[in-house]
Design an enzyme around this catalytic site. Structure first.
Site, PDB file in Angstrom:
ATOM      1  N   GLY A 142      59.473  37.577  27.058  1.00  0.00           N
ATOM      2  CA  GLY A 142      59.360  36.115  27.151  1.00  0.00           C
ATOM      3  C   GLY A 142      58.559  35.336  26.065  1.00  0.00           C
ATOM      4  O   GLY A 142      57.844  34.426  26.316  1.00  0.00           O
ATOM      5  N   SER A 143      58.477  35.948  24.866  1.00  0.00           N
ATOM      6  CA  SER A 143      57.725  35.204  23.946  1.00  0.00           C
ATOM      7  C   SER A 143      58.497  33.869  23.618  1.00  0.00           C
ATOM      8  O   SER A 143      57.595  32.935  23.087  1.00  0.00           O
ATOM      9  CB  SER A 143      57.556  36.059  22.564  1.00  0.00           C
ATOM     10  OG  SER A 143      58.835  36.339  22.021  1.00  0.00           O
ATOM     11  N   ASN A 144      59.544  33.804  23.670  1.00  0.00           N
ATOM     12  CA  ASN A 144      60.321  32.456  23.362  1.00  0.00           C
ATOM     13  C   ASN A 144      60.105  31.462  24.514  1.00  0.00           C
ATOM     14  O   ASN A 144      59.634  30.152  24.282  1.00  0.00           O
ATOM     15  CB  ASN A 144      61.926  32.716  23.164  1.00  0.00           C
ATOM     16  CG  ASN A 144      61.805  32.985  21.765  1.00  0.00           C
ATOM     17  OD1 ASN A 144      61.776  32.271  21.094  1.00  0.00           O
ATOM     18  ND2 ASN A 144      62.321  34.224  21.434  1.00  0.00           N
TER      19      ASN A 144
ATOM     20  N   MET B  59      69.792  38.299  28.895  1.00  0.00           N
ATOM     21  CA  MET B  59      70.700  39.375  28.266  1.00  0.00           C
ATOM     22  C   MET B  59      71.839  39.508  29.375  1.00  0.00           C
ATOM     23  O   MET B  59      72.150  40.759  29.950  1.00  0.00           O
ATOM     24  CB  MET B  59      70.187  40.661  28.213  1.00  0.00           C
ATOM     25  CG  MET B  59      68.901  40.636  27.001  1.00  0.00           C
ATOM     26  SD  MET B  59      69.640  40.035  25.558  1.00  0.00           S
ATOM     27  CE  MET B  59      68.443  40.319  24.432  1.00  0.00           C
ATOM     28  N   ARG B  60      72.472  38.511  29.875  1.00  0.00           N
ATOM     29  CA  ARG B  60      73.521  38.562  30.726  1.00  0.00           C
ATOM     30  C   ARG B  60      74.430  37.544  30.382  1.00  0.00           C
ATOM     31  O   ARG B  60      74.216  36.488  30.036  1.00  0.00           O
ATOM     32  CB  ARG B  60      73.098  38.324  32.327  1.00  0.00           C
ATOM     33  CG  ARG B  60      72.502  39.285  32.828  1.00  0.00           C
ATOM     34  CD  ARG B  60      72.339  39.378  34.501  1.00  0.00           C
ATOM     35  NE  ARG B  60      71.549  40.735  34.529  1.00  0.00           N
ATOM     36  CZ  ARG B  60      72.310  41.691  34.927  1.00  0.00           C
ATOM     37  NH1 ARG B  60      73.648  41.711  35.007  1.00  0.00           N
ATOM     38  NH2 ARG B  60      71.581  42.858  34.913  1.00  0.00           N
TER      39      ARG B  60
ATOM     40  N   ASN C 258      71.724  28.378  23.766  1.00  0.00           N
ATOM     41  CA  ASN C 258      70.984  29.915  23.506  1.00  0.00           C
ATOM     42  C   ASN C 258      70.360  30.075  22.478  1.00  0.00           C
ATOM     43  O   ASN C 258      70.817  29.487  21.281  1.00  0.00           O
ATOM     44  CB  ASN C 258      72.241  30.784  23.703  1.00  0.00           C
ATOM     45  CG  ASN C 258      71.958  32.100  23.734  1.00  0.00           C
ATOM     46  OD1 ASN C 258      71.035  32.868  24.246  1.00  0.00           O
ATOM     47  ND2 ASN C 258      72.658  33.125  23.041  1.00  0.00           N
TER      48      ASN C 258
ATOM     49  N   HIS D  93      69.525  33.209  19.354  1.00  0.00           N
ATOM     50  CA  HIS D  93      70.289  34.540  19.091  1.00  0.00           C
ATOM     51  C   HIS D  93      69.808  34.972  17.857  1.00  0.00           C
ATOM     52  O   HIS D  93      69.653  34.032  16.870  1.00  0.00           O
ATOM     53  CB  HIS D  93      71.761  34.667  19.103  1.00  0.00           C
ATOM     54  CG  HIS D  93      72.183  36.002  18.891  1.00  0.00           C
ATOM     55  ND1 HIS D  93      72.165  36.874  19.951  1.00  0.00           N
ATOM     56  CD2 HIS D  93      72.605  36.485  17.772  1.00  0.00           C
ATOM     57  CE1 HIS D  93      72.761  38.031  19.392  1.00  0.00           C
ATOM     58  NE2 HIS D  93      73.001  37.658  18.355  1.00  0.00           N
TER      59      HIS D  93
END
Ligand code: GAR
Length: 209
Positions: free
Chosen positions: A15-17, A93-94, A110, A112
């Protein structure tokens, strides 16, 4: 879109973002309100980050539902109840189904850790090293339901240097993500990035790959 922009963040891990977005909101750099954290791993560190930031949390265990559609329907009702304008996938991650992708078409982004369309999926940093590319980077894109695919909103590149490892490269990539993701959300909030064309483009118009 509301003012301030009402966002939900989906995350699965550290959860750093999430933290970077929460800090930007808290510091007045991002005119948005985080209405909800959605997390598919109740023990993930991001849950505690959200609690400390005073953000409502929805955790779930996918295996406890009969289908992906079933847990997504539950999430969708929460998002609608909170009048969420924008869904931000920040390390979620889903693969999503059409329940959420369809409902938030053009209003879901998103981040990435590669220069998409190279290296979608898991372990993007490792994939870049294995392939021996000399330049990699990060991408923020609109979600179209594919694996890390959809129209690209922003990218940042960085050089891979001799001796780089997955860890050393990740340590340079993370701070870039923490700057870029809040920046893109801020541009959406201010209207500098207009999501309307994506909202209006349905799959039959060719947005799907
Ligand atoms: C980030 O590097 C993000 O780009 C990546 O997961 C990490 C989450 O880190 N996302 C993907 O790989 C999506 N396919 P965080 O939990 O510390 O924010």
């Amino acid at each position: 879109m509301n003012k301030p922009l009402r966002i939900a963040i989906f995350a699965s891990g550290s959860g750093s973002n999430f933290q970077a977005i929460a800090d930007a909101v808290q510091g007045g750099k991002l005119d948005a309100s985080i209405e909800l954290l959605v997390c598919d791993r109740p023990q993930a560190p991001v849950v505690q980050r959200a609690q400390e930031a005073g953000v409502a949390v929805h955790t779930f265990r996918p295996k406890e539902y009969p289908s992906r559609e079933a847990y997504e329907q539950e999430i969708l009702e929460l998002l609608r109840g909170k009048q969420v304008d924008l869904v931000v996938l920040a390390g979620y991650m889903r693969i999503l189904t059409d329940v959420l992708v369809g409902a938030y078409w053009g209003r879901m982004i998103n981040i990435h850790p590669s220069l998409l369309p190279s290296f979608p999926g898991l372990h993007a940093v490792r994939q870049a090293l294995v392939h021996g590319v000399k330049v990699t980077g990060i991408t923020v894109h609109v979600v179209d339901g594919g694996l890390d695919s959809g129209p690209i909103l922003a990218q940042r590149a960085l050089d891979i240097v001799p001796g780089d490892t997955e860890q050393s490269l990740s340590e340079r990539i993370h701070p870039m993500e923490h700057e870029l993701l809040p920046h893109v959300i801020s541009q959406i909030a201010s209207g500098q990035i207009d999501l309307e064309p994506y909202i209006n483009l349905k799959p039959k118009d060719g947005i799907h790959s």
